[in-house]
Scaffold this active site. Structure first.
Site, PDB file in Angstrom:
ATOM      1  N   LYS A  66       0.603  -1.631  -0.012  1.00 34.45           N
ATOM      2  CA  LYS A  66      -0.193   0.535   0.466  1.00 34.45           C
ATOM      3  C   LYS A  66       0.966   1.035  -0.040  1.00 34.45           C
ATOM      4  CE  LYS A  66      -3.885  -1.692   2.029  1.00 34.45           C
ATOM      5  NZ  LYS A  66      -5.088  -1.249   1.474  1.00 34.45           N
ATOM      6  N   ARG A 112     -10.805  -6.108   4.574  1.00 33.39           N
ATOM      7  CA  ARG A 112     -12.061  -5.179   5.451  1.00 33.39           C
ATOM      8  C   ARG A 112     -11.313  -4.103   5.672  1.00 33.39           C
ATOM      9  NH1 ARG A 112     -15.665  -8.544   8.347  1.00 33.39           N
ATOM     10  NH2 ARG A 112     -14.902  -8.137  10.456  1.00 33.39           N
ATOM     11  N   LEU A 115      -8.734   0.659   2.934  1.00 33.04           N
ATOM     12  CA  LEU A 115      -8.223   1.901   2.776  1.00 33.04           C
ATOM     13  C   LEU A 115      -7.817   2.389   3.388  1.00 33.04           C
ATOM     14  CD1 LEU A 115     -10.498   3.263   0.090  1.00 33.04           C
ATOM     15  CD2 LEU A 115      -9.354   1.671  -0.304  1.00 33.04           C
ATOM     16  N   CYS A 178     -13.644   0.401  -4.447  1.00 35.56           N
ATOM     17  CA  CYS A 178     -13.604  -0.449  -3.726  1.00 35.56           C
ATOM     18  C   CYS A 178     -14.622  -0.610  -2.862  1.00 35.56           C
ATOM     19  CB  CYS A 178     -12.869   0.164  -2.524  1.00 35.56           C
ATOM     20  SG  CYS A 178     -11.887  -0.262  -1.259  1.00 35.56           S
ATOM     21  N   THR A 244     -10.574  -7.271 -12.498  1.00 32.58           N
ATOM     22  CA  THR A 244     -11.515  -6.494 -11.091  1.00 32.58           C
ATOM     23  C   THR A 244     -11.003  -6.863  -9.950  1.00 32.58           C
ATOM     24  OG1 THR A 244     -12.730  -8.807 -10.583  1.00 32.58           O
ATOM     25  CG2 THR A 244     -13.556  -7.451 -12.690  1.00 32.58           C
ATOM     26  N   THR A 246     -12.338  -7.040  -5.560  1.00 35.52           N
ATOM     27  CA  THR A 246     -12.757  -7.695  -5.180  1.00 35.52           C
ATOM     28  C   THR A 246     -14.853  -7.598  -4.907  1.00 35.52           C
ATOM     29  OG1 THR A 246     -12.527  -6.398  -3.289  1.00 35.52           O
ATOM     30  CG2 THR A 246     -10.695  -8.092  -3.676  1.00 35.52           C
TER      31      THR A 246
END
Length: 367
Positions: A66, A112, A115, A178, A244, A246
């Protein structure tokens, strides 16, 4: 041993080990000796996409690194490219833990994370400090995970993120899909997407940037909606697509339903995502007449799954969950076998194979 730990804890330990490893030149040389296959020995896998040279088509998907901290390590594992992020304009802690879960029976993950990242300013500094990395770097950018940043403020937020990173990556991906925030999919709607792309295009022009810009869509977007969204993207001269993200759906799984229900919400990745992903790759390739590059991602963990995406229309590929289950030599294994499959089918180059199982176009934007 890592699988005995909580999934996010295991990822953190592995990442910290990789960061230490990549700081030693001898360790990096050993990694390259063990893992490198494609630069010279498998020239069939080399390709030029978006006017960028890729030594092979296998990349690491956004979400693994990330904060742009593991790029030398990933480069030494012989991946052709890495997409860092998703990066937001402002730092974000993400959702409460636990937030990352393994489904070993399905070779899948549910996350989950929300971000979590250190923000565009610090990621830009990490990218500026890089040296000696033979790898293409993409940057996935996204709206800051903050419920107060909506509508016009959301567009300004993404534009600011793009400005901070615009000189630091070979290509950019707008993550409009997202599934791990309450407002994460808003930009998949045509009108919102049009506003966002107009703002980004204006910014890109002002920066005099020719860096390719891609858009990443959800695995759950209906094909009719995907066609609408791609039409908007084509009006704004988007350079390609990532298909794609998730899925929030729970297809038939080997993992007991009670366990899946106890995990709760989150994006499912890995083998169960393969069918949805490749369906959207095939659809988009046909819709576009093969004229725009597609990065296929979802359920890729072998040469067979990689080759299926390529023949459906993907010019490049990304994986993440496959690395978790198959280990750091996955890229080497896929590249060797993929080269064999291309040779077996009589393809002199990777490009010749792209869309080879999908040559009957369905019209759409070609009309």
């Amino acid at each position: 041993m890592l699988f005995c730990l909580d999934a996010e804890r295991a990822h953190s330990l592995a990442s910290n080990f990789a960061k230490r490893l990549q700081s030693y030149s001898a360790a990096r040389e050993l990694l390259r000796t063990v893992c490198t296959t494609t630069s010279k020995t498998l020239p069939r896998l080399r390709s030029t996409v978006f006017d960028i040279d890729f030594k092979n088509p296998i990349g690491i998907a956004a979400g693994f690194d990330k904060n742009a901290e593991l790029i030398p390590f990933i480069s030494d594992l012989d991946f052709g490219f890495i997409e860092i992020g998703s990066v937001s304009n402002l730092p974000c802690q993400g959702n409460p833990k636990p937030r990352l879960f393994r489904l070993p029976a399905d070779s899948a993950l549910i996350n989950r994370l929300g971000l979590n990242n250190i923000g565009a300013d610090l990621v830009a500094e990490n990218l500026k400090s890089l040296s000696n990395c033979d790898i293409v770097i993409g940057a996935s950018i996204v709206k800051t995970h903050d419920p107060d940043i909506l509508d016009k403020r959301a567009i300004i937020d993404i534009v600011e993120c793009y400005k901070k990173l615009h000189a630091q990556a070979h290509y950019f991906t707008l993550n409009v899909s997202c599934p791990n925030t309450s407002d994460g999919k808003t930009f998949e709607e045509s009108n919102a997407l049009k506003e966002l792309l107009t703002a980004i295009a204006s910014t890109k022009g002002g920066l005099n940037s020719k860096t390719p810009l891609l858009v990443k869509f959800s695995a759950d977007i209906p094909l009719t909606k995907l066609e609408e969204a791609i039409s908007v993207c084509e009006e704004h001269s988007i350079d390609g697509y990532v298909l794609t993200n998730t899925t929030t759906s729970r297809p038939t799984l080997k993992t007991p339903k009670t366990l899946v229900d106890n995990i709760g919400s989150g994006g499912l990745s890995g083998k169960p995502l393969f069918a949805k992903s490749i369906e959207r790759v095939r659809f988009a390739y046909s819709l576009l007449g093969g004229k725009k590059p597609i990065i296929g991602v979802g359920g890729i963990d072998s040469a067979a799954s990689a080759y299926a995406h390529i023949k459906a229309g993907a010019s490049l590929l990304q994986l993440y969950t496959g690395l978790v289950y198959e280990g750091p030599l996955i890229c080497k294994a896929i590249n060797y076998e993929l080269n064999h499959l291309l040779l077996q089918d009589g393809f002199a180059t990777l490009r010749e194979a792209v869309g080879s199982a999908n040559k009957k176009f369905i019209g759409g934007l070609q009309g």
